[in-house]
Write an enzyme that holds these catalytic residues in place. Structure first.
Site, PDB file in Angstrom:
ATOM      1  N   TYR A 118      10.580   3.299  -4.416  1.00 54.46           N
ATOM      2  CA  TYR A 118       9.693   3.704  -2.388  1.00 54.46           C
ATOM      3  C   TYR A 118      10.849   4.586  -1.987  1.00 54.46           C
ATOM      4  CZ  TYR A 118       8.516   2.503   1.803  1.00 54.46           C
ATOM      5  OH  TYR A 118       8.182   2.017   3.213  1.00 54.46           O
ATOM      6  N   GLU A 206       4.896   8.628   3.525  1.00 51.66           N
ATOM      7  CA  GLU A 206       5.737   7.480   3.182  1.00 51.66           C
ATOM      8  C   GLU A 206       4.972   7.482   1.504  1.00 51.66           C
ATOM      9  OE1 GLU A 206       5.390   2.523   3.083  1.00 51.66           O
ATOM     10  OE2 GLU A 206       2.731   3.379   3.130  1.00 51.66           O
TER      11      GLU A 206
END
Length: 397
Positions: A118, A206
């Site tokens: 991530y 993101e």
């Protein structure tokens, strides 16, 4: 301003960030052609069909599917395009899918197992610096990781003067437990990602997941990009990527009229001048037993035309049971606002079917109250904050 996944990936790629390649299509026939083109260009034999909406969690709602042949590409695309996709980040009604991204399969076999990470870039409001947040737990909701395994989330603050330094990029790669060619790839990936963030004036990147492929390439499999609206004047090419179909229709109309409007779920419409007063007014409504139906800042002017536009926008929400007009007369005189309310009310005729409470304070507030009281219209005037709150409570009872 939010971008679709395919738009975000194109932006990242323009700054040298390696991405999962794909082609967008708005019908199932074009989806098949896109799959054929990808097979020729990348050699992929499987494809991922991804719904393109401004919301996360698309896979959980059935908006991301793996196709192992062209027939599956066609059938899956036909099913997804036009569907109302419901995810944890959409309303109960969901969002209509207008297009899909046909992407290459990047989870191919090789010497090593693929790994997911991530990574996001955003502003750390506590330090006033940009921050890279990252974790070894890619592919999962970052909120779940933060709740269950917070020690697996790392952050790196970036000095605004020096920018991302080489040792910081290497530190990120080390914390992700990479080595050899994969470490070098990650350093390059992080450096390019941060450059893209700064130069595009974004407020959020993101990437979930960032993938280490079986042959140690590092690439963005997904992308969520939010641009800073206030900087779009510097990026005309990016401003043109706006997809109004993904935005609230009422908010789009209000923006076109020069009104700062945010749609909420309550029952009391607000019309206020000034963001700070608008926030206080929302608190006032809450304390009086109501729920704010919107945030609406009419700015420094409140003539009849502007007030009428604001009324019409507020009344498009069927949940509105009352409207509170709360104006502080500093730059604008209260009596002029009162006359604007009266004129707008008369122009709209029977369109207004809910009680209106008008609280005017500041320059010529007394004259304004007199105008409202003498108008003969079904408008309730107030002078003090608490008085306005009591009036709201009365009409909602």
């Amino acid at each position: 301003m939010n971008l679709h996944e395919y738009q975000g990936k194109e932006l990242l790629n323009s700054f040298g960030v390696r991405i999962q390649r794909g082609i967008v299509a708005d019908n199932h026939k074009k989806a098949v052609e896109a799959a054929k083109q990808l097979a020729t260009e990348t050699g992929t034999g499987w494809w991922v069909v991804k719904a393109q909406i401004h919301a996360g969690g698309r896979g959980k709602g059935g908006g991301v599917k793996l196709a192992k042949n062209l027939q599956e590409v066609e059938s899956i695309s036909e099913n997804i395009i036009g569907m109302m996709l419901k995810t944890p980040q959409t309303s109960a009604q969901g969002k209509k899918v207008h297009q899909v991204l046909i992407a290459e399969d990047v989870y191919y076999p090789g010497d090593n197992e693929p790994e997911e990470y991530y990574m996001s870039v955003l502003l750390n409001r506590a330090t006033g610096r940009n921050m890279i947040m990252y974790s070894t737990e890619g592919g999962m909701d970052i909120e779940a990781v933060a709740e269950k395994t917070p020690h697996l989330i790392f952050t790196e603050d970036i000095d605004p003067l020096l920018g991302l330094l080489p040792f910081q990029a290497r530190k990120i790669a080390f914390n992700l437990r990479l080595s050899g060619g994969a470490l070098k790839e990650m350093v390059k990936f992080v450096t390019s990602l941060y450059t893209a963030f700064v130069k595009s004036d974004s407020s959020l990147f993101e990437i979930n997941p960032v993938l280490k492929t079986s042959d140690d390439k590092i690439l963005a499999v997904d992308s969520k990009v939010t641009l800073d609206d206030n900087a779009l004047f510097r990026h005309k090419d990016l401003a043109s990527l706006r997809d109004l179909r993904e935005e609230n229709e009422i908010e789009v109309e209000a923006n076109a009229a020069g009104l700062n409007y945010v749609d909420l779920d309550g029952n009391v419409g607000c019309m206020v001048n000034g963001a700070g007063l608008a926030m206080s007014t929302m608190d006032l409504i809450k304390q009086s037993g109501g729920e704010p139906a919107n945030f609406l800042d009419v700015g420094g002017t409140a003539d009849a035309k502007r007030v009428e536009t604001a009324f019409r926008i507020i009344l498009k929400d069927p949940n509105v049971k009352a409207i509170l007009v709360n104006i502080f007369g500093g730059i604008v005189r209260c009596d002029r606002v009162a006359q604007g309310v009266i004129d707008a009310y008369k122009n709209m005729g029977d369109a207004i079917k809910v009680p209106i409470i008008v609280r005017l304070q500041g320059t010529n507030a007394i004259e304004a109250k007199q105008l409202i009281d003498d108008s003969g219209l079904d408008v309730i005037s107030a002078t003090e904050f608490q008085e306005a709150a009591d009036k709201v409570q009365e009409v909602l009872a």
